[in-house]
Write a protein that holds these residues in place. Structure first.
Motif: not given
Length: 209
Positions: A82-104
């Motif tokens: 659940k991103p805590n970046t507020f809706m308009n910046l959701s992509g920042k959290a998604v990208r970070y955690w995909m990279q951090q956890e190596k998610i395809l």
């Protein structure tokens, strides 16, 4: 013969648990943080993840750029965000955690509200436009693609001209609130199906339901 240090290295290598990237999934619920937004239509992504976490007896912990919970489904690692970046910046959290956890990217599922669907209607897709949704718009920009899985939950469009913002940031009416428990159960089934059965089977089983 292996030297002592060689034997230690070999044994340590065997003991390291490496998760197969194909068996790691990131499920993202979109919303805005804070009690002000908790029960609003725009926060259905958070609401669905909360229901899924409760059903699986896991809790969220605040980590970088969001609240995170982890569980397993049939041997597969599932990370809820659940991103805590507020809706308009959701992509920042998604990208970070995909990279951090190596998610395809094929193992990413983004849950969002959709004005173009009747209340509670489920639609799972493998790609698409942002449809004017600011959260999806930012995810598209951060990932540089429209080809990622999304789970749209219908909130209908029962608002008068010029009242869209008030509507999506408004709370569920009594009829919607009464139907919500069953819709949340169905939504949890969608997540479990995505992880265990794959995107195509999930679309076939749940779209329009």
């Amino acid at each position: 013969m292996l030297s002592f240090f060689g034997r230690i290295l070999k044994r340590s290598t065997k003991e390291v648990s490496v998760v197969d990237p194909m068996k790691k999934f990131l499920i993202v619920g979109l919303g805005n943080i804070g009690p002000k937004y908790e029960h609003t239509r725009h926060n259905i992504g958070f609401k669905i993840l909360d229901a899924f976490a409760k059903a699986n007896d896991i809790i969220f912990e605040t980590e970088k750029l969001g609240d995170i919970a982890r569980t397993k489904i049939k041997g597969k690692t599932v990370i809820l965000l659940k991103p805590n970046t507020f809706m308009n910046l959701s992509g920042k959290a998604v990208r970070y955690w995909m990279q951090q956890e190596k998610i395809l990217i094929e193992n990413l599922l983004v849950i969002t509200d959709d004005l173009n669907l009747e209340f509670g209607t489920v639609r799972v897709k493998t790609k698409g436009s942002d449809g004017g949704h600011n959260g999806l718009k930012d995810i598209q920009a951060q990932l540089n693609t429209t080809k990622y899985n999304r789970f749209r939950f219908g909130i209908s469009d029962q608002f008068s001209k010029g009242r869209q913002v008030d509507y999506v940031l408004g709370e569920w009416d009594a009829k919607e609130a009464a139907a919500m428990p069953e819709r949340l159960d169905k939504s949890c089934e969608v997540i479990a199906s995505f992880v265990s059965a794959g995107i195509n089977n999930t679309m076939n089983a749940f779209n329009g339901k």
